[in-house]
Design an enzyme around this catalytic site. Structure first.
Site, PDB file in Angstrom:
ATOM      1  N   CYS B  96      28.165  90.253  13.255  1.00  0.00           N
ATOM      2  CA  CYS B  96      27.828  89.418  12.105  1.00  0.00           C
ATOM      3  C   CYS B  96      28.694  88.165  12.141  1.00  0.00           C
ATOM      4  O   CYS B  96      29.886  88.242  12.444  1.00  0.00           O
ATOM      5  CB  CYS B  96      28.108  90.210  10.826  1.00  0.00           C
ATOM      6  SG  CYS B  96      27.703  89.332   9.316  1.00  0.00           S
ATOM      7  N   HIS B 138      19.495  93.837   8.227  1.00  0.00           N
ATOM      8  CA  HIS B 138      20.884  93.354   8.171  1.00  0.00           C
ATOM      9  C   HIS B 138      20.996  92.215   7.145  1.00  0.00           C
ATOM     10  O   HIS B 138      21.928  92.184   6.335  1.00  0.00           O
ATOM     11  CB  HIS B 138      21.290  92.891   9.578  1.00  0.00           C
ATOM     12  CG  HIS B 138      22.658  92.290   9.703  1.00  0.00           C
ATOM     13  ND1 HIS B 138      23.663  92.866  10.455  1.00  0.00           N
ATOM     14  CD2 HIS B 138      23.189  91.151   9.187  1.00  0.00           C
ATOM     15  CE1 HIS B 138      24.752  92.106  10.389  1.00  0.00           C
ATOM     16  NE2 HIS B 138      24.492  91.055   9.625  1.00  0.00           N
ATOM     17  N   GLU B 139      20.020  91.286   7.200  1.00  0.00           N
ATOM     18  CA  GLU B 139      20.089  90.126   6.292  1.00  0.00           C
ATOM     19  C   GLU B 139      19.820  90.507   4.840  1.00  0.00           C
ATOM     20  O   GLU B 139      20.484  90.007   3.925  1.00  0.00           O
ATOM     21  CB  GLU B 139      19.099  89.047   6.736  1.00  0.00           C
ATOM     22  CG  GLU B 139      19.370  88.448   8.108  1.00  0.00           C
ATOM     23  CD  GLU B 139      20.812  88.070   8.341  1.00  0.00           C
ATOM     24  OE1 GLU B 139      21.559  87.829   7.367  1.00  0.00           O
ATOM     25  OE2 GLU B 139      21.228  88.043   9.512  1.00  0.00           O
ATOM     26  N   HIS B 142      22.788  91.697   3.133  1.00  0.00           N
ATOM     27  CA  HIS B 142      23.675  90.636   2.634  1.00  0.00           C
ATOM     28  C   HIS B 142      23.324  90.255   1.194  1.00  0.00           C
ATOM     29  O   HIS B 142      24.205  89.981   0.376  1.00  0.00           O
ATOM     30  CB  HIS B 142      23.566  89.374   3.507  1.00  0.00           C
ATOM     31  CG  HIS B 142      24.411  89.394   4.744  1.00  0.00           C
ATOM     32  ND1 HIS B 142      25.780  89.522   4.707  1.00  0.00           N
ATOM     33  CD2 HIS B 142      24.083  89.286   6.060  1.00  0.00           C
ATOM     34  CE1 HIS B 142      26.259  89.491   5.957  1.00  0.00           C
ATOM     35  NE2 HIS B 142      25.245  89.357   6.790  1.00  0.00           N
TER      36      HIS B 142
END
Lengths: 173, 164
Positions: B96, B138-139, B142
């Site tokens: 990341c 993954h995003e 966030h």
């Protein structure tokens, strides 16, 4: 001046080894870096980066009491730390089969010739005493790409070693 | 276009939950451009979330088309994304831009169906798999204040399954 050391600790496994060693280092004003610690057979092994404002001998003296109390062998080497330079592995190799002399030498030699830089290797002897099996997991950087490694492994498969190569495609986001 | 500053762990701002986008205007389009420039400026970055640049809006960009041999939708701008279906699971290595010098294994759904708006507010739907699905998950993490560090599984003892 602060210096980095690699502290190696080996002994018969028992509860509390990590706690006692790290407490002695903390009390002695040391800073810890990266470490690898594990039980191998009935032994516990520690490889630990330690930063300290002293000589190797002083660090050894700092650890003498807990090491003696726990029956541990101790070894200290001054090193260069090179932290924050992690290499990213791009290939994983799993090997398993009936345990016999020479598997590691044979596998790692053909992989090294094909450009593999090993970053991490762990292996276990499992099965039973009569029929031990060997399991090894390697991660590394394929300096010459995956293809030469695949070709190299084909020769091992032909010799009856179970070996499996998987590319590691790290997703950075 | 401007390259924005990326927040780096352990910055506590990375743990905040982002809010839905309600206004689709020129300003949003400009921000998406800047966010994309920031993603492309990062080494090997295939995705970015607005929260990584300290903007708490539910916006992510993913583009895995630079990776050879995988199927992808190219440049994906996902505003208010929602994973409506997820199937299967895969262990894979992630890094990341907000966590320099570390990669680790994370379990993600193999395929996902994502419903989102684009930067103009139009509803879009995508079926993503494998590497692209991993990047999208993954995003979206966030946006919920989660990093891949929160989902790490052991580097040892994990099984890299044979691709079938």
């Amino acid at each position: 001046m602060k210096k980095w050391f690699m502290v190696t600790v080996v002994g018969k496994d028992r509860p509390g080894i990590v706690a006692h060693i790290s407490e002695a280092l903390y009390q002695g004003g040391c800073q810890l870096g990266e470490a690898s610690m594990m039980r191998l057979g009935g032994n516990f092994s520690i490889m630990l980066m330690v930063e300290h404002d002293a000589e190797a001998k002083t660090l050894g003296e700092l650890l003498k009491a807990p090491a003696d109390a726990l029956g541990l062998q101790l070894h200290v080497d001054e090193i260069e730390a090179h932290l924050h330079e992690h290499l990213i592995p791009d290939v994983s190799v799993m090997v398993h089969g009936a345990d016999r002399p020479g598997i590691v030498a044979q596998v790692t030699q053909v992989l090294a010739e094909a450009g593999l830089n090993i970053l991490d290797l762990e292996s276990d002897v499992a099965g039973t005493e009569q029929e031990p099996i060997y399991i090894m997991h390697v991660e590394g950087v394929a300096a010459e790409g995956i293809e030469p490694l695949e070709l190299a492994l084909d020769s091992l498969v032909a010799e009856g070693i179970e070996v499996r190569l998987t590319p590691i495609d790290t997703m950075i986001a | 276009m401007a390259v924005l500053k990326i927040l780096v762990y352990p910055d506590p701002r990375l743990a905040r939950v982002s809010q839905a986008v309600t206004v689709f205007d020129k300003e949003l389009c400009k921000f998406v451009d800047d966010l994309e420039a920031t993603m492309r400026a990062g080494p090997g970055g295939v995705g970015i979330a607005a929260s990584q640049v300290d903007v708490l809006q539910r916006i992510v960009i993913v583009d895995v088309s630079s990776k050879p041999k995988i199927s992808s939708h190219g440049r994906l701008v996902l505003v208010n994304p929602q994973i409506v279906v997820s199937e299967g699971s895969l262990v894979g290595r992630e890094g990341c831009m907000s966590v320099p010098d570390y990669t680790g294994n994370v379990v993600r759904a193999r395929t996902i169906q994502v419903v989102a708006q684009d930067e103009f507010g139009e509803r879009q739907e995508y079926l993503c798999e494998g590497y692209e699905a991993r990047a999208v998950q993954h995003e979206i993490d966030h946006l919920d204040g989660l990093l891949f560090l929160d989902r790490l599984v052991s580097r040892r003892r994990d099984l890299f399954r044979r691709k079938t």
